[in-house]
Design a protein around this motif. Sequence first.
Motif, PDB file in Angstrom:
ATOM      1  N   THR A  58      11.810   6.430  10.995  1.00 50.68           N
ATOM      2  CA  THR A  58      12.636   5.351  11.510  1.00 50.68           C
ATOM      3  C   THR A  58      11.774   4.222  12.041  1.00 50.68           C
ATOM      4  OG1 THR A  58      12.686   6.367  13.706  1.00 50.68           O
ATOM      5  CG2 THR A  58      14.480   6.943  12.196  1.00 50.68           C
ATOM      6  N   LYS A  59      12.429   3.119  12.368  1.00 49.51           N
ATOM      7  CA  LYS A  59      11.728   1.959  12.903  1.00 49.51           C
ATOM      8  C   LYS A  59      11.045   2.298  14.221  1.00 49.51           C
ATOM      9  CE  LYS A  59      12.418  -2.730  14.655  1.00 49.51           C
ATOM     10  NZ  LYS A  59      13.379  -3.828  14.882  1.00 49.51           N
ATOM     11  N   GLN A  60      11.711   3.059  15.076  1.00 50.74           N
ATOM     12  CA  GLN A  60      11.145   3.381  16.384  1.00 50.74           C
ATOM     13  C   GLN A  60       9.865   4.183  16.254  1.00 50.74           C
ATOM     14  OE1 GLN A  60      12.368   2.196  19.207  1.00 50.74           O
ATOM     15  NE2 GLN A  60      10.753   3.124  20.443  1.00 50.74           N
ATOM     16  N   ILE A  61       9.828   5.112  15.290  1.00 51.13           N
ATOM     17  CA  ILE A  61       8.631   5.922  15.070  1.00 51.13           C
ATOM     18  C   ILE A  61       7.519   5.087  14.454  1.00 51.13           C
ATOM     19  CG2 ILE A  61       7.670   7.895  13.811  1.00 51.13           C
ATOM     20  CD1 ILE A  61       9.442   8.710  16.094  1.00 51.13           C
ATOM     21  N   GLU A  62       7.859   4.247  13.493  1.00 55.59           N
ATOM     22  CA  GLU A  62       6.857   3.472  12.766  1.00 55.59           C
ATOM     23  C   GLU A  62       6.317   2.297  13.584  1.00 55.59           C
ATOM     24  OE1 GLU A  62       5.332   3.685   9.735  1.00 55.59           O
ATOM     25  OE2 GLU A  62       6.126   5.715   9.683  1.00 55.59           O
ATOM     26  N   VAL A  63       7.160   1.706  14.403  1.00 56.44           N
ATOM     27  CA  VAL A  63       6.752   0.527  15.164  1.00 56.44           C
ATOM     28  C   VAL A  63       6.247   0.903  16.551  1.00 56.44           C
ATOM     29  CG1 VAL A  63       7.543  -1.655  16.165  1.00 56.44           C
ATOM     30  CG2 VAL A  63       8.331  -0.964  13.895  1.00 56.44           C
ATOM     31  N   GLY A  64       6.912   1.870  17.182  1.00 59.10           N
ATOM     32  CA  GLY A  64       6.546   2.249  18.535  1.00 59.10           C
ATOM     33  C   GLY A  64       7.185   1.333  19.563  1.00 59.10           C
ATOM     34  N   GLY A  65       7.024   1.675  20.830  1.00 61.24           N
ATOM     35  CA  GLY A  65       7.569   0.869  21.911  1.00 61.24           C
ATOM     36  C   GLY A  65       6.596  -0.190  22.381  1.00 61.24           C
ATOM     37  N   LYS A  66       6.972  -0.870  23.437  1.00 64.53           N
ATOM     38  CA  LYS A  66       6.169  -1.986  23.945  1.00 64.53           C
ATOM     39  C   LYS A  66       4.795  -1.523  24.413  1.00 64.53           C
ATOM     40  CE  LYS A  66       6.373  -5.877  27.162  1.00 64.53           C
ATOM     41  NZ  LYS A  66       7.193  -6.575  28.211  1.00 64.53           N
ATOM     42  N   PHE A  67       4.761  -0.382  25.106  1.00 63.64           N
ATOM     43  CA  PHE A  67       3.492   0.105  25.644  1.00 63.64           C
ATOM     44  C   PHE A  67       2.503   0.438  24.532  1.00 63.64           C
ATOM     45  CE2 PHE A  67       0.847   3.732  27.009  1.00 63.64           C
ATOM     46  CZ  PHE A  67       0.169   3.142  28.064  1.00 63.64           C
ATOM     47  N   SER A  68       2.948   1.185  23.515  1.00 60.40           N
ATOM     48  CA  SER A  68       2.050   1.571  22.424  1.00 60.40           C
ATOM     49  C   SER A  68       1.657   0.368  21.578  1.00 60.40           C
ATOM     50  CB  SER A  68       2.704   2.644  21.543  1.00 60.40           C
ATOM     51  OG  SER A  68       3.909   2.180  20.977  1.00 60.40           O
ATOM     52  N   GLN A  69       2.535  -0.644  21.499  1.00 59.27           N
ATOM     53  CA  GLN A  69       2.173  -1.859  20.762  1.00 59.27           C
ATOM     54  C   GLN A  69       1.073  -2.626  21.478  1.00 59.27           C
ATOM     55  OE1 GLN A  69       5.320  -4.363  19.259  1.00 59.27           O
ATOM     56  NE2 GLN A  69       6.700  -2.631  18.991  1.00 59.27           N
ATOM     57  N   ILE A  70       1.161  -2.697  22.795  1.00 59.22           N
ATOM     58  CA  ILE A  70       0.093  -3.349  23.569  1.00 59.22           C
ATOM     59  C   ILE A  70      -1.219  -2.603  23.392  1.00 59.22           C
ATOM     60  CG2 ILE A  70      -0.712  -3.894  25.897  1.00 59.22           C
ATOM     61  CD1 ILE A  70       2.216  -4.392  26.654  1.00 59.22           C
ATOM     62  N   ALA A  71      -1.138  -1.259  23.463  1.00 62.44           N
ATOM     63  CA  ALA A  71      -2.335  -0.442  23.248  1.00 62.44           C
ATOM     64  C   ALA A  71      -2.887  -0.649  21.843  1.00 62.44           C
ATOM     65  CB  ALA A  71      -2.006   1.032  23.478  1.00 62.44           C
ATOM     66  N   GLY A  72      -1.996  -0.798  20.865  1.00 62.03           N
ATOM     67  CA  GLY A  72      -2.427  -1.038  19.494  1.00 62.03           C
ATOM     68  C   GLY A  72      -3.145  -2.370  19.342  1.00 62.03           C
ATOM     69  N   LEU A  73      -2.656  -3.393  20.043  1.00 61.71           N
ATOM     70  CA  LEU A  73      -3.318  -4.703  19.995  1.00 61.71           C
ATOM     71  C   LEU A  73      -4.706  -4.636  20.634  1.00 61.71           C
ATOM     72  CD1 LEU A  73      -0.355  -7.098  20.862  1.00 61.71           C
ATOM     73  CD2 LEU A  73      -1.551  -6.909  18.674  1.00 61.71           C
ATOM     74  N   ILE A  74      -4.823  -3.888  21.733  1.00 65.70           N
ATOM     75  CA  ILE A  74      -6.135  -3.708  22.366  1.00 65.70           C
ATOM     76  C   ILE A  74      -7.077  -2.980  21.416  1.00 65.70           C
ATOM     77  CG2 ILE A  74      -7.367  -2.589  24.263  1.00 65.70           C
ATOM     78  CD1 ILE A  74      -4.854  -3.000  25.973  1.00 65.70           C
ATOM     79  N   GLY A  75      -6.563  -1.952  20.740  1.00 64.64           N
ATOM     80  CA  GLY A  75      -7.379  -1.220  19.766  1.00 64.64           C
ATOM     81  C   GLY A  75      -7.811  -2.095  18.610  1.00 64.64           C
ATOM     82  N   THR A  76      -6.918  -2.970  18.168  1.00 61.87           N
ATOM     83  CA  THR A  76      -7.263  -3.886  17.080  1.00 61.87           C
ATOM     84  C   THR A  76      -8.363  -4.849  17.515  1.00 61.87           C
ATOM     85  OG1 THR A  76      -4.987  -3.774  16.249  1.00 61.87           O
ATOM     86  CG2 THR A  76      -6.349  -5.592  15.475  1.00 61.87           C
ATOM     87  N   THR A  77      -8.287  -5.303  18.761  1.00 62.85           N
ATOM     88  CA  THR A  77      -9.348  -6.159  19.309  1.00 62.85           C
ATOM     89  C   THR A  77     -10.679  -5.411  19.326  1.00 62.85           C
ATOM     90  OG1 THR A  77      -7.720  -7.281  20.709  1.00 62.85           O
ATOM     91  CG2 THR A  77     -10.045  -7.551  21.286  1.00 62.85           C
ATOM     92  N   PHE A  78     -10.629  -4.145  19.674  1.00 61.79           N
ATOM     93  CA  PHE A  78     -11.835  -3.321  19.676  1.00 61.79           C
ATOM     94  C   PHE A  78     -12.426  -3.213  18.277  1.00 61.79           C
ATOM     95  CE2 PHE A  78     -13.182   0.984  18.523  1.00 61.79           C
ATOM     96  CZ  PHE A  78     -14.370   1.073  19.238  1.00 61.79           C
ATOM     97  N   MET A  79     -11.563  -3.055  17.260  1.00 66.41           N
ATOM     98  CA  MET A  79     -12.049  -2.995  15.886  1.00 66.41           C
ATOM     99  C   MET A  79     -12.770  -4.284  15.511  1.00 66.41           C
ATOM    100  SD  MET A  79      -9.025  -1.133  13.708  1.00 66.41           S
ATOM    101  CE  MET A  79      -8.654   0.605  13.946  1.00 66.41           C
ATOM    102  N   GLY A  80     -12.184  -5.407  15.935  1.00 63.57           N
ATOM    103  CA  GLY A  80     -12.836  -6.678  15.660  1.00 63.57           C
ATOM    104  C   GLY A  80     -14.173  -6.794  16.366  1.00 63.57           C
ATOM    105  N   PHE A  81     -14.268  -6.263  17.570  1.00 64.62           N
ATOM    106  CA  PHE A  81     -15.528  -6.281  18.318  1.00 64.62           C
ATOM    107  C   PHE A  81     -16.582  -5.431  17.610  1.00 64.62           C
ATOM    108  CE2 PHE A  81     -18.223  -4.382  21.676  1.00 64.62           C
ATOM    109  CZ  PHE A  81     -18.822  -5.539  22.136  1.00 64.62           C
ATOM    110  N   SER A  82     -16.180  -4.256  17.116  1.00 62.68           N
ATOM    111  CA  SER A  82     -17.118  -3.389  16.390  1.00 62.68           C
ATOM    112  C   SER A  82     -17.625  -4.080  15.124  1.00 62.68           C
ATOM    113  CB  SER A  82     -16.439  -2.067  16.020  1.00 62.68           C
ATOM    114  OG  SER A  82     -16.037  -1.369  17.174  1.00 62.68           O
ATOM    115  N   PHE A  83     -16.716  -4.722  14.413  1.00 65.30           N
ATOM    116  CA  PHE A  83     -17.111  -5.453  13.220  1.00 65.30           C
ATOM    117  C   PHE A  83     -18.083  -6.569  13.572  1.00 65.30           C
ATOM    118  CE2 PHE A  83     -16.356  -9.075  10.365  1.00 65.30           C
ATOM    119  CZ  PHE A  83     -16.764  -8.505   9.163  1.00 65.30           C
TER     120      PHE A  83
END
Length: 331
Positions: free
Chosen positions: A191-216
Motif C-alpha cells: 500500500t501507499k502507507q507502506i511504500e511511502v512511510g510517515g512523516k518521521f521516516s520520510q525526514i529520516a530518509g531525506l537525512i539518509g539521502t543527504t548522507f549518500m550525497g556526502f559519501s559521494f
Amino acid sequence: MNNSSACSQLQPSTVSSVALPIIYILLCIIGLFGNSLSQWVFLTKIGKKTSTHIYLTHLVTANLIVCSSMPFMGLYFWKGFKWDYGPKACGLVNFLGTLSMHVSMFVSLLVLSWIAISRYATLMKKDSVQEITSCYEKIFYGHLLKRFRQPNFARKLCFYIWGVVLGLIFPVIIYYSVVEAMKVEDKNCYTKQIEVGGKFSQIAGLIGTTFMGFSFLIVLISYYSFVSHLRKIRTCTSIMEKDLTYRSVRRHLLVIQILLIVCFLPYSIFKPIFYVLNHTEDCEQLNYLVEIKNILTCLASARSSTDPIIFLLLDKTFKKTLYNLFIKSYG
C-alpha cells in the motif's frame, strides 16, 4: 482525479510483481556465492592484511547482509499485493528486508568512502618526502590521512561504523514498522502507507539521502585531489618508476566513483523527488513513482552482488590468491 484514500491500494505492474522478484533472487544467488568466496579468501588466505583488506572484509559483510535480505524483498514484491497486512508474513518481511537493506547500504557507502581516502593516503605516502609536496599536504597526511592506512585504526573505524549506523537506523525502522505501518487504512500489505512511510521516516530518509550525497562527495574529492596531485608530479624524473602505483590508485578511485554514480546517485537524486511528488492524488502517477523508487532501490542493492568482480579488478592479492586456488584445484 482520485482522492488520496483511493490511492492507498497500489496496483503493481509486471515489473514489480514479476521482474523485481526474479532479479532479486538472481542477485541473491550471485551475491551470496561471490561474497562468501571473497570473505573466505580475505579471512583465511591472506596472511598480512592491510587496511584496505580490513575495509573490504567489512564491505563484504555488508554485502552478505544485503544479499540475505534480497529473498525477503523478492517475496514482498511477489506476494505483497495479495497479502493482508499483519504481524506475520507482511510485517516480518517488511521489517527484515527494510532493516538489513538500509543498514548494509549505509555501511557500504561509508566503507567505500574510507577506501577512497585510504587509496589517496597511499599516494600521499609515496610522495610525502618529495619537495614538490606542499607543506599543507605533508601536514594533512601526517595528522590524518595516514591513519586510514593503519590496520588497527581501520578495524576500530569499521566497528564504529556498524555501531553508529545500527544505532541511528534501527530506531527509525522500528518506529516505521510498529507505529507508522500500523496506521495502514487498507488491509493489504502493498500500500501507499507502506511504500511511502510517515512523516518521521520520510525526514529520516531525506537525512539518509543527504548522507549518500556526502559519501559521494568524499570519493569525488579524493579522486580530484589525486588527479591534481598527479599533475604536479608529472615534471618529476621519477614519475616513470611510480607510474604503476599511480595508475593503481587512480583505478581504485575511478571504479568506486563509477559504482556510486551508476548505483547510488540515481537513487539519491530520485528519493527527495519521490517524497515531494508522492502526495499526488493521481493514482496512476503514484504507481509509477513507487515503481521507479523500487527499481532504483534494486539498482542500489545490485552493487553488493557485483563487488567480487570489482575485487578481482582492483586487488592484486585477491586476484593472485584466487588464481593459485584455481591452479591447485584443476592443475
